[in-house]
Design a protein around this motif. Structure first.
Motif, PDB file in Angstrom:
ATOM      1  N   THR A  65       0.855  -1.181   0.000  1.00 42.16           N
ATOM      2  CA  THR A  65       0.000   0.000   0.000  1.00 42.16           C
ATOM      3  C   THR A  65       0.893   1.233   0.000  1.00 42.16           C
ATOM      4  N   LEU A  66       0.735   2.054  -1.022  1.00 38.84           N
ATOM      5  CA  LEU A  66       1.461   3.325  -1.088  1.00 38.84           C
ATOM      6  C   LEU A  66       0.637   4.386  -0.378  1.00 38.84           C
ATOM      7  N   HIS A  67       1.292   5.406   0.123  1.00 38.62           N
ATOM      8  CA  HIS A  67       0.606   6.439   0.886  1.00 38.62           C
ATOM      9  C   HIS A  67       0.960   7.824   0.368  1.00 38.62           C
ATOM     10  N   ALA A  68       0.019   8.699   0.445  1.00 39.95           N
ATOM     11  CA  ALA A  68       0.254  10.122   0.227  1.00 39.95           C
ATOM     12  C   ALA A  68      -0.596  10.855   1.242  1.00 39.95           C
ATOM     13  N   GLU A  69      -0.026  11.880   1.849  1.00 37.60           N
ATOM     14  CA  GLU A  69      -0.754  12.643   2.845  1.00 37.60           C
ATOM     15  C   GLU A  69      -0.632  14.121   2.546  1.00 37.60           C
ATOM     16  N   GLY A  70      -1.658  14.834   2.914  1.00 40.82           N
ATOM     17  CA  GLY A  70      -1.661  16.277   2.750  1.00 40.82           C
ATOM     18  C   GLY A  70      -2.157  16.951   3.997  1.00 40.82           C
ATOM     19  N   SER A  71      -1.717  18.177   4.203  1.00 36.08           N
ATOM     20  CA  SER A  71      -2.173  18.982   5.331  1.00 36.08           C
ATOM     21  C   SER A  71      -2.980  20.151   4.798  1.00 36.08           C
ATOM     22  N   LEU A  72      -4.208  20.255   5.294  1.00 30.59           N
ATOM     23  CA  LEU A  72      -5.080  21.342   4.867  1.00 30.59           C
ATOM     24  C   LEU A  72      -4.635  22.642   5.510  1.00 30.59           C
ATOM     25  N   SER A  73      -4.620  23.694   4.730  1.00 28.64           N
ATOM     26  CA  SER A  73      -4.254  25.008   5.243  1.00 28.64           C
ATOM     27  C   SER A  73      -5.361  25.529   6.153  1.00 28.64           C
ATOM     28  N   ASP A  74      -4.968  26.283   7.187  1.00 26.38           N
ATOM     29  CA  ASP A  74      -5.944  26.909   8.067  1.00 26.38           C
ATOM     30  C   ASP A  74      -6.525  28.173   7.456  1.00 26.38           C
ATOM     31  N   SER A  75      -5.812  28.775   6.491  1.00 26.95           N
ATOM     32  CA  SER A  75      -6.264  30.072   5.988  1.00 26.95           C
ATOM     33  C   SER A  75      -6.427  30.129   4.470  1.00 26.95           C
ATOM     34  N   ASP A  76      -5.567  29.469   3.720  1.00 25.94           N
ATOM     35  CA  ASP A  76      -5.651  29.496   2.260  1.00 25.94           C
ATOM     36  C   ASP A  76      -6.450  28.299   1.765  1.00 25.94           C
ATOM     37  N   VAL A  77      -6.870  28.364   0.523  1.00 33.04           N
ATOM     38  CA  VAL A  77      -7.510  27.217  -0.121  1.00 33.04           C
ATOM     39  C   VAL A  77      -6.394  26.389  -0.733  1.00 33.04           C
ATOM     40  N   THR A  78      -5.618  25.728   0.137  1.00 36.61           N
ATOM     41  CA  THR A  78      -4.478  24.919  -0.291  1.00 36.61           C
ATOM     42  C   THR A  78      -4.394  23.653   0.550  1.00 36.61           C
ATOM     43  N   CYS A  79      -3.643  22.704   0.041  1.00 42.15           N
ATOM     44  CA  CYS A  79      -3.326  21.469   0.741  1.00 42.15           C
ATOM     45  C   CYS A  79      -1.873  21.164   0.433  1.00 42.15           C
ATOM     46  N   SER A  80      -1.047  21.008   1.434  1.00 47.85           N
ATOM     47  CA  SER A  80       0.373  20.730   1.234  1.00 47.85           C
ATOM     48  C   SER A  80       0.619  19.231   1.253  1.00 47.85           C
ATOM     49  N   VAL A  81       1.352  18.748   0.244  1.00 46.75           N
ATOM     50  CA  VAL A  81       1.614  17.330   0.075  1.00 46.75           C
ATOM     51  C   VAL A  81       3.120  17.117   0.040  1.00 46.75           C
ATOM     52  N   GLN A  82       3.580  16.148   0.821  1.00 46.87           N
ATOM     53  CA  GLN A  82       4.990  15.788   0.823  1.00 46.87           C
ATOM     54  C   GLN A  82       5.233  14.817  -0.320  1.00 46.87           C
ATOM     55  N   THR A  83       6.113  15.159  -1.250  1.00 51.97           N
ATOM     56  CA  THR A  83       6.351  14.314  -2.417  1.00 51.97           C
ATOM     57  C   THR A  83       7.489  13.330  -2.223  1.00 51.97           C
ATOM     58  N   GLY A  84       8.210  13.419  -1.158  1.00 47.58           N
ATOM     59  CA  GLY A  84       9.401  12.591  -0.974  1.00 47.58           C
ATOM     60  C   GLY A  84      10.646  13.388  -1.260  1.00 47.58           C
ATOM     61  N   GLN A  85      10.532  14.362  -2.139  1.00 44.41           N
ATOM     62  CA  GLN A  85      11.658  15.227  -2.466  1.00 44.41           C
ATOM     63  C   GLN A  85      11.436  16.655  -1.976  1.00 44.41           C
ATOM     64  N   ALA A  86      10.174  17.052  -1.891  1.00 42.14           N
ATOM     65  CA  ALA A  86       9.857  18.417  -1.492  1.00 42.14           C
ATOM     66  C   ALA A  86       8.412  18.474  -1.032  1.00 42.14           C
ATOM     67  N   LEU A  87       8.075  19.548  -0.359  1.00 41.79           N
ATOM     68  CA  LEU A  87       6.708  19.801   0.043  1.00 41.79           C
ATOM     69  C   LEU A  87       6.054  20.640  -1.044  1.00 41.79           C
ATOM     70  N   VAL A  88       4.926  20.189  -1.551  1.00 44.82           N
ATOM     71  CA  VAL A  88       4.229  20.904  -2.612  1.00 44.82           C
ATOM     72  C   VAL A  88       2.888  21.380  -2.068  1.00 44.82           C
ATOM     73  N   ALA A  89       2.627  22.663  -2.226  1.00 38.32           N
ATOM     74  CA  ALA A  89       1.332  23.217  -1.845  1.00 38.32           C
ATOM     75  C   ALA A  89       0.450  23.260  -3.084  1.00 38.32           C
ATOM     76  N   ALA A  90      -0.647  22.527  -3.020  1.00 38.70           N
ATOM     77  CA  ALA A  90      -1.607  22.500  -4.119  1.00 38.70           C
ATOM     78  C   ALA A  90      -2.741  23.459  -3.792  1.00 38.70           C
ATOM     79  N   GLY A  91      -3.170  24.183  -4.813  1.00 38.27           N
ATOM     80  CA  GLY A  91      -4.255  25.132  -4.619  1.00 38.27           C
ATOM     81  C   GLY A  91      -5.150  25.178  -5.835  1.00 38.27           C
ATOM     82  N   LEU A  92      -5.977  26.181  -5.871  1.00 39.37           N
ATOM     83  CA  LEU A  92      -6.917  26.333  -6.964  1.00 39.37           C
ATOM     84  C   LEU A  92      -6.222  26.728  -8.256  1.00 39.37           C
ATOM     85  N   HIS A  93      -6.667  26.140  -9.355  1.00 37.41           N
ATOM     86  CA  HIS A  93      -6.208  26.531 -10.684  1.00 37.41           C
ATOM     87  C   HIS A  93      -6.775  27.926 -10.969  1.00 37.41           C
TER      88      HIS A  93
END
Length: 170
Positions: free
Chosen positions: A27-55
């Motif tokens: 089982t592979l895993h991916a986790e994200g942390s929801l922002s308290d203020s922005d419409v974003t979710c930060s995901v750890q890629t293994g190499q860096a932390l990526v903040a995903a947001g609205l297009h």
């Protein structure tokens, strides 16, 4: 990595999975942390932390990664790695690039039109390859890439999906 080294690394794994098929399922895993203020979710890629947001087409300002772009990036990366692995195993010298592009109708995800699809309507994966290999060998390489690329096959044959909600205390 050359063909012999790749085969040396993969051979004991293939033997183990033939002898114990259950060992091949993980089982592979991916986790994200929801922002308290922005419409974003930060995901750890293994190499860096990526903040995903609205297009930008859904109200974002373009400063955050779009999850749709990330899906296409995962497809391009997986297909590229798969093609290189197959080429290495077949001792085919190949160079080039891979491009994934997909068509979205943002009316669906914004809830404007219930008949508009939410998600990609079409995805195209294009390789631009340079090689001395024959056209037949390159076609076989692409066919094997399609067959063994995990992300491609997951999109082509969707798995059973579920959405769960859990509280941190239970």
């Amino acid at each position: 990595m050359d063909r012999d080294e790749l085969r040396r690394v993969q051979s004991p794994l293939k033997d183990r999975y033939r002898d114990d098929p259950a060992a091949a399922t993980i089982t592979l895993h991916a986790e994200g942390s929801l922002s308290d203020s922005d419409v974003t979710c930060s995901v750890q890629t293994g190499q860096a932390l990526v903040a995903a947001g609205l297009h930008p087409a859904t109200g974002g300002d373009g400063t955050f990664a779009c999850s749709g772009d990330m899906l296409l990036q995962a497809l391009a990366a997986c297909a590229g790695v798969t093609l290189r692995s197959v080429a290495t195993n077949r001792d085919i010298d190949v160079r080039g690039s891979v491009r994934a592009e997909g068509d979205l109708d943002f009316r669906g995800t914004l809830g404007i039109d219930r008949d508009a699809p939410v998600g990609f309507r079409a995805i195209r994966l294009t390789f631009e390859l340079e090689s001395d290999a024959s056209d037949d060998d390159l076609q076989a390489l692409l066919t094997a890439t399609e067959r063994y690329c995990v992300v491609f096959q997951t999109l082509a044959n969707p798995p059973e999906l579920s959405l769960l909600s859990r509280s941190p205390t239970g």
